[in-house]
Scaffold this motif. Structure first.
Motif, PDB file in Angstrom:
ATOM      1  N   VAL A 146       8.698  10.545  -0.914  1.00 23.44           N
ATOM      2  CA  VAL A 146       9.895  10.111  -0.181  1.00 23.44           C
ATOM      3  C   VAL A 146       9.513   9.656   1.228  1.00 23.44           C
ATOM      4  CG1 VAL A 146      12.068  10.917   0.844  1.00 23.44           C
ATOM      5  CG2 VAL A 146      11.528  11.470  -1.533  1.00 23.44           C
ATOM      6  N   ASP A 147       8.670  10.428   1.891  1.00 23.07           N
ATOM      7  CA  ASP A 147       8.250  10.083   3.254  1.00 23.07           C
ATOM      8  C   ASP A 147       7.477   8.764   3.285  1.00 23.07           C
ATOM      9  OD1 ASP A 147       9.422  12.458   4.081  1.00 23.07           O
ATOM     10  OD2 ASP A 147       7.512  13.537   4.245  1.00 23.07           O
ATOM     11  N   THR A 148       6.577   8.590   2.347  1.00 24.18           N
ATOM     12  CA  THR A 148       5.759   7.375   2.295  1.00 24.18           C
ATOM     13  C   THR A 148       6.606   6.159   1.965  1.00 24.18           C
ATOM     14  OG1 THR A 148       3.838   8.673   1.619  1.00 24.18           O
ATOM     15  CG2 THR A 148       3.753   6.311   1.177  1.00 24.18           C
ATOM     16  N   LEU A 149       7.487   6.296   0.986  1.00 23.18           N
ATOM     17  CA  LEU A 149       8.359   5.180   0.608  1.00 23.18           C
ATOM     18  C   LEU A 149       9.312   4.821   1.749  1.00 23.18           C
ATOM     19  CD1 LEU A 149       9.091   6.266  -3.062  1.00 23.18           C
ATOM     20  CD2 LEU A 149       7.626   4.362  -2.331  1.00 23.18           C
ATOM     21  N   ALA A 150       9.726   5.809   2.524  1.00 26.99           N
ATOM     22  CA  ALA A 150      10.606   5.552   3.671  1.00 26.99           C
ATOM     23  C   ALA A 150       9.911   4.648   4.696  1.00 26.99           C
ATOM     24  CB  ALA A 150      11.041   6.862   4.318  1.00 26.99           C
ATOM     25  N   LYS A 151       8.619   4.819   4.869  1.00 26.19           N
ATOM     26  CA  LYS A 151       7.869   3.965   5.799  1.00 26.19           C
ATOM     27  C   LYS A 151       7.881   2.514   5.313  1.00 26.19           C
ATOM     28  CE  LYS A 151       4.744   7.682   7.173  1.00 26.19           C
ATOM     29  NZ  LYS A 151       3.384   8.211   7.058  1.00 26.19           N
ATOM     30  N   ALA A 152       7.696   2.320   4.001  1.00 27.72           N
ATOM     31  CA  ALA A 152       7.728   0.970   3.444  1.00 27.72           C
ATOM     32  C   ALA A 152       9.119   0.354   3.604  1.00 27.72           C
ATOM     33  CB  ALA A 152       7.321   0.999   1.972  1.00 27.72           C
ATOM     34  N   MET A 153      10.149   1.158   3.355  1.00 25.29           N
ATOM     35  CA  MET A 153      11.517   0.665   3.477  1.00 25.29           C
ATOM     36  C   MET A 153      11.852   0.302   4.920  1.00 25.29           C
ATOM     37  SD  MET A 153      13.449   2.942   0.497  1.00 25.29           S
ATOM     38  CE  MET A 153      14.432   3.764   1.638  1.00 25.29           C
ATOM     39  N   LYS A 205       0.838  -1.206   0.000  1.00 29.63           N
ATOM     40  CA  LYS A 205       0.000   0.000   0.000  1.00 29.63           C
ATOM     41  C   LYS A 205       0.870   1.251   0.000  1.00 29.63           C
ATOM     42  CE  LYS A 205      -3.076   2.309   3.269  1.00 29.63           C
ATOM     43  NZ  LYS A 205      -2.152   2.880   4.213  1.00 29.63           N
ATOM     44  N   LEU A 206       1.886   1.273   0.857  1.00 29.53           N
ATOM     45  CA  LEU A 206       2.778   2.428   0.931  1.00 29.53           C
ATOM     46  C   LEU A 206       3.555   2.604  -0.372  1.00 29.53           C
ATOM     47  CD1 LEU A 206       4.068   1.867   4.569  1.00 29.53           C
ATOM     48  CD2 LEU A 206       2.685   3.815   3.789  1.00 29.53           C
ATOM     49  N   ARG A 207       3.968   1.499  -0.979  1.00 30.70           N
ATOM     50  CA  ARG A 207       4.694   1.555  -2.261  1.00 30.70           C
ATOM     51  C   ARG A 207       3.812   2.201  -3.332  1.00 30.70           C
ATOM     52  NH1 ARG A 207       5.812   1.607  -6.980  1.00 30.70           N
ATOM     53  NH2 ARG A 207       7.389   0.409  -8.086  1.00 30.70           N
ATOM     54  N   ALA A 208       2.558   1.780  -3.389  1.00 36.06           N
ATOM     55  CA  ALA A 208       1.622   2.328  -4.374  1.00 36.06           C
ATOM     56  C   ALA A 208       1.342   3.807  -4.096  1.00 36.06           C
ATOM     57  CB  ALA A 208       0.327   1.525  -4.374  1.00 36.06           C
ATOM     58  N   GLU A 209       1.152   4.157  -2.836  1.00 36.05           N
ATOM     59  CA  GLU A 209       0.906   5.557  -2.479  1.00 36.05           C
ATOM     60  C   GLU A 209       2.114   6.424  -2.816  1.00 36.05           C
ATOM     61  OE1 GLU A 209      -0.174   5.635   1.659  1.00 36.05           O
ATOM     62  OE2 GLU A 209      -2.118   4.703   1.294  1.00 36.05           O
ATOM     63  N   GLY A 210       3.311   5.890  -2.560  1.00 30.95           N
ATOM     64  CA  GLY A 210       4.532   6.635  -2.869  1.00 30.95           C
ATOM     65  C   GLY A 210       4.670   6.897  -4.357  1.00 30.95           C
ATOM     66  N   GLU A 211       4.355   5.888  -5.163  1.00 31.45           N
ATOM     67  CA  GLU A 211       4.424   6.067  -6.610  1.00 31.45           C
ATOM     68  C   GLU A 211       3.386   7.079  -7.089  1.00 31.45           C
ATOM     69  OE1 GLU A 211       4.569   3.546 -10.780  1.00 31.45           O
ATOM     70  OE2 GLU A 211       4.210   2.467  -8.909  1.00 31.45           O
ATOM     71  N   ALA A 212       2.193   7.016  -6.525  1.00 32.56           N
ATOM     72  CA  ALA A 212       1.140   7.965  -6.904  1.00 32.56           C
ATOM     73  C   ALA A 212       1.550   9.399  -6.546  1.00 32.56           C
ATOM     74  CB  ALA A 212      -0.178   7.593  -6.228  1.00 32.56           C
ATOM     75  N   SER A 213       2.132   9.575  -5.371  1.00 29.59           N
ATOM     76  CA  SER A 213       2.589  10.912  -4.964  1.00 29.59           C
ATOM     77  C   SER A 213       3.687  11.405  -5.903  1.00 29.59           C
ATOM     78  CB  SER A 213       3.108  10.890  -3.528  1.00 29.59           C
ATOM     79  OG  SER A 213       2.058  10.657  -2.626  1.00 29.59           O
ATOM     80  N   HIS A 214       4.595  10.516  -6.259  1.00 33.71           N
ATOM     81  CA  HIS A 214       5.676  10.879  -7.184  1.00 33.71           C
ATOM     82  C   HIS A 214       5.098  11.349  -8.520  1.00 33.71           C
ATOM     83  CE1 HIS A 214       9.384  10.710  -9.479  1.00 33.71           C
ATOM     84  NE2 HIS A 214       8.817   9.864 -10.317  1.00 33.71           N
ATOM     85  N   LYS A 215       4.161  10.585  -9.057  1.00 36.58           N
ATOM     86  CA  LYS A 215       3.564  10.934 -10.349  1.00 36.58           C
ATOM     87  C   LYS A 215       2.777  12.237 -10.279  1.00 36.58           C
ATOM     88  CE  LYS A 215       3.389   6.312 -12.292  1.00 36.58           C
ATOM     89  NZ  LYS A 215       2.538   5.203 -12.748  1.00 36.58           N
ATOM     90  N   ALA A 216       2.254  12.557  -9.081  1.00 38.01           N
ATOM     91  CA  ALA A 216       1.498  13.794  -8.892  1.00 38.01           C
ATOM     92  C   ALA A 216       2.412  14.986  -8.605  1.00 38.01           C
ATOM     93  CB  ALA A 216       0.492  13.626  -7.757  1.00 38.01           C
ATOM     94  N   GLY A 217       3.732  14.736  -8.568  1.00 36.77           N
ATOM     95  CA  GLY A 217       4.672  15.818  -8.306  1.00 36.77           C
ATOM     96  C   GLY A 217       4.843  16.147  -6.839  1.00 36.77           C
TER      97      GLY A 217
END
Length: 81
Positions: free
Chosen positions: A68-75, A50-62
Motif C-alpha cells: 500500500v505504501d509503495t503503490l501510494a508513492k506511484a499514485m 518500478k514502484l508498481r512492480a515493487e508494490g505488486e511483489a510486496s502484495h504477493k509476498a503478503g
C-alpha cells in the motif's frame, strides 16, 4: 486468551485483509492512469513502473502495508487518489 486479546487479534486480521484487497485496487488505478498516457518525464515514468512492480511483489509476498505504501508513492507521482 482474554477478551481484549481476542478483539485485538480480530482487528489485526481485519486490517490485514483490508490491505490485501486495497493493493489490487491501487494497482488497477495505476494501470488505468498509465493507459491514459500521463504527461510524465522519462524518470517519473520509470519510477512509477518500478514502484508498481515493487508494490505488486510486496502484495504477493503478503506484505500488504509495504505494498500500500509503495503503490501510494506511484499514485502520487501520477496524481491519482
Amino acid at each position: 486468551m482474554d477478551f481484549r486479546s481476542f478483539v485485538a487479534a480480530g482487528a489485526l486480521l481485519a486490517s490485514s485483509a483490508a490491505f490485501a484487497f486495497h493493493c489490487p485496487a491501487d494497482m488497477k488505478k495505476i494501470d488505468e492512469a498509465l493507459a491514459k498516457g500521463p504527461k510524465l518525464t522519462a524518470e517519473q515514468m520509470a519510477d512509477v513502473k518500478k514502484l508498481r512492480a515493487e508494490g505488486e511483489a510486496s502484495h504477493k509476498a503478503g506484505k500488504h502495508q509495504d505494498s500500500v505504501d509503495t503503490l501510494a508513492k506511484a499514485m502520487k507521482i501520477l496524481g491519482v487518489q
